[in-house]
Each structure stands twice: as C-alpha cells, then as structure tokens.
Design a protein around this motif. Structure first.
Motif, PDB file in Angstrom:
ATOM      1  N   ASN A  62      27.091  10.491   5.825  1.00  0.00           N
ATOM      2  CA  ASN A  62      26.375  10.384   6.544  1.00  0.00           C
ATOM      3  C   ASN A  62      26.497   9.008   7.722  1.00  0.00           C
ATOM      4  N   SER A  63      27.175   7.915   6.357  1.00  0.00           N
ATOM      5  CA  SER A  63      26.794   6.321   7.776  1.00  0.00           C
ATOM      6  C   SER A  63      28.744   6.704   8.381  1.00  0.00           C
TER       7      SER A  63
ATOM      8  N   ALA B 293      23.824   0.551   1.676  1.00  0.00           N
ATOM      9  CA  ALA B 293      22.529   0.973   0.693  1.00  0.00           C
ATOM     10  C   ALA B 293      22.836   2.710   1.179  1.00  0.00           C
ATOM     11  N   ALA B 294      23.326   3.420   1.462  1.00  0.00           N
ATOM     12  CA  ALA B 294      23.090   4.556   2.043  1.00  0.00           C
ATOM     13  C   ALA B 294      23.682   5.909   0.936  1.00  0.00           C
ATOM     14  N   ASP B 295      25.310   5.153   1.471  1.00  0.00           N
ATOM     15  CA  ASP B 295      26.481   6.028   1.145  1.00  0.00           C
ATOM     16  C   ASP B 295      26.897   4.580  -0.180  1.00  0.00           C
TER      17      ASP B 295
ATOM     18  N   GLN C 142      23.364  -0.829   6.241  1.00  0.00           N
ATOM     19  CA  GLN C 142      22.291  -0.072   6.068  1.00  0.00           C
ATOM     20  C   GLN C 142      23.544   1.384   4.934  1.00  0.00           C
ATOM     21  N   ALA C 143      24.502   1.371   6.339  1.00  0.00           N
ATOM     22  CA  ALA C 143      26.102   2.343   5.567  1.00  0.00           C
ATOM     23  C   ALA C 143      26.276   1.590   4.581  1.00  0.00           C
TER      24      ALA C 143
ATOM     25  N   GLY D  64      31.996   7.618   3.961  1.00  0.00           N
ATOM     26  CA  GLY D  64      30.821   8.094   3.258  1.00  0.00           C
ATOM     27  C   GLY D  64      30.355   8.701   3.921  1.00  0.00           C
TER      28      GLY D  64
ATOM     29  N   ARG E 128      23.924  -3.217  11.002  1.00  0.00           N
ATOM     30  CA  ARG E 128      24.375  -0.930  10.777  1.00  0.00           C
ATOM     31  C   ARG E 128      25.126  -1.560   9.571  1.00  0.00           C
TER      32      ARG E 128
END
Length: 299
Positions: free
Chosen positions: A116-117, A47-49, A44-45, A114, A41
């Motif tokens: 989104n995350s 990479a995404a934000d 992923q955070a 971030g 997780r």
C-alpha cells in the motif's frame, strides 16, 4: 596495482551514450523534497504497512523516485532501513529483485514489504567494506557474478514464474523498446545462451558504487541497493562499470585484469565464457545500446 587505459572517472560516465529508458521528468508524482513531508510519509508507511515497527526516523537520501530512512528502534532492537518508492513500477521491480536474489546472492536482507505504501524494510548496514584490501576487487567481482547467475539457483516455483524472462524466451520475443540495435541485442542473448543455459534470466543493472559494498558485524560483505536490477538488461552493463567503480575505490586495475576477474567469478558460478566470447558479447552490447565506449574491456 596497474594503471587503467582511459578509465572513466565515475560509473555514470562509464555508460555514456547508453540508450535511456525514460526522459527527465517522466514521473508524474515524484517523491517530495521537503524533509518534514518526507518524514510524515515514512511514519505513515510504518503505521499502515509495518505494525510493530516504530522509532526515530532519519533521512538517508531523498531522490526523485525514492526516499530512504533509518528507523532507530527504541526497544534496543537493531535499526532498520525503510525505503519508499514514488513509482509503483519501480517498487514492483525492486520487490521482484529481492524475490530473485534473497538466498541466491550476497545482498542486504529484506525484512518486509508494504504494497500500500510502496515500502521496503531492509537490513541496516552502516559499515563499508574494506577497500584497502587487495582482495576486495575479486570479492566485488564475485558478488556481481552471483547476482548475474542468481536465476540458475532459484527454487522450482520461482524459476517457473520467471519463464517469460529466460534467455530462450527473450530470444523469441521482440527486443525491448530501449534497445537501439535489435540484431546486436540478439547476438548478446545468443552469447548468454552459449555461456549459461536457456534457463538463465539475464539479470543486470546493479547500481554499482564503492559505498554500496557493505560489511555485516560478523564480517560478511554484501551488496546494497538492488533497486535497478532488471531481467533483460544482462550483466554486461555491470561489467562495463566495474573498472570505474574500482578506480573510485582506489583500485586502478587495467581493463584486462577486470575482465579476468569477471571471467574467474562467472566461471565459478558455472558460466562457460571465454575471453574472446565475452569480448564479442561486449561489442554486441555496445552496438545494441548505443554505448559509446567499452573502456578497453574488449581489447
């Protein structure tokens, strides 16, 4: 050092009886406990934000509501702290706390958010404060007072955004649901009105622990973790925990001395508390919140 009277062993015990805001198990989707799932997780955070931030991750802590990681970057840049929230409201609350406190109080620096995350990238501060120094209790009191009065130093636009949480606004609004004594709560707010101004946002509820006072490489000492700071709780909750926190760190100060340190620190930030008015406010706070003891601070 002087010996306290009936000081609690921990800060948590100092708040015995305080009205609880949420029951156990309130969060429908808590943070996972499996380390591999947590690390996935976190990656992923990032990479995404947080594009451009990468590196080896280690878990610092994993709780029901949040998980914290160190990001060890491979390019030689300083490590960062990544914090993930399981609850959207908790993330929003911590983001608000950083918006209010960054630049107005001595806290860890926020690098990025971030949405989104539900993640925060924060300054990495592995060095603890020097608790052997006799000056550290006054330093902690000063840092706590700086947080409590931070709203008085906000720029105009930020101050305007917090108009609904000023002392004056809260006095005109219904008491929060977690308050058990609304009349006593209004006494607390009225005391803050007298001690500060109608424009104060009564921030409080720092997660005070000895390990949350950290030192930067240059020597500056800052408070770590403002996740739980809220407008409407008031700083009295932190004053009540101070004797326990100091005792945990090896400074066994009498309650009267702790009260004096807080009075000196808040006066330096523009407050107009007196010993009597602060003790009266503490008694009203206990009545408003079902707190069982003030541990000698009101005597």
């Amino acid at each position: 050092m002087t010996t306290p009277t009936a000081a609690p062993a921990t800060a948590a015990e100092a708040l015995t009886g305080l009205a609880r805001i949420r029951p156990a198990g309130w969060l429908a989707t808590p943070m996972p406990t499996d380390p591999a799932t947590l690390l996935a997780r976190a990656r992923q955070a990032l990479a995404a934000d947080h594009p451009g931030i990468d590196g080896r991750l280690t878990v610092i802590s994993a709780r029901y509501t949040a998980a914290v990681f160190t990001v060890h970057r491979p390019d030689g840049a300083d490590p960062l702290v990544l914090k993930l929230h399981a609850d959207a409201a908790a993330y929003a609350g911590e983001s608000l706390a950083y918006a209010l406190l960054n630049g107005t109080a001595p806290i860890a620096r926020l690098h990025a958010e971030g949405d989104n995350s539900r993640s925060l990238l924060l300054e990495y501060l592995p060095e603890p404060a020097d608790w052997t120094s006799p000056k550290t209790p006054a330093l902690l009191a000063g840092h706590v007072a700086a947080v409590h009065t931070a709203s008085l130093r906000l720029p105009g636009e930020a101050a305007q955004a917090m108009n609904g949480f000023t002392t004056a606004a809260l006095l005109d609004a219904p008491a929060p649901a977690w308050i058990t004594g609304p009349a006593a709560y209004r006494e607390v707010l009225a005391a803050h009105l007298d001690a500060y101004s109608p424009h104060l946002v009564p921030l409080g509820h720092l997660d005070l622990k000895p390990e949350h006072l950290r030192r930067r490489p240059g020597g500056d000492v800052v408070l770590l973790d403002v996740e739980s700071v809220r407008p409407d709780v008031t700083g009295l909750i932190d004053l009540i925990t101070l004797p326990a926190v100091l005792r945990q760190a090896g400074h066994e100060l009498a309650p009267a001395r702790v009260l004096d340190l807080y009075l000196e620190a808040t006066t330096a930030q523009g407050a107009r508390w007196t010993t009597d008015s602060l003790k009266t406010a503490l008694r009203a706070y206990a009545a408003a919140t079902a707190l069982e003891s003030l541990h000698g601070l009101d005597r």
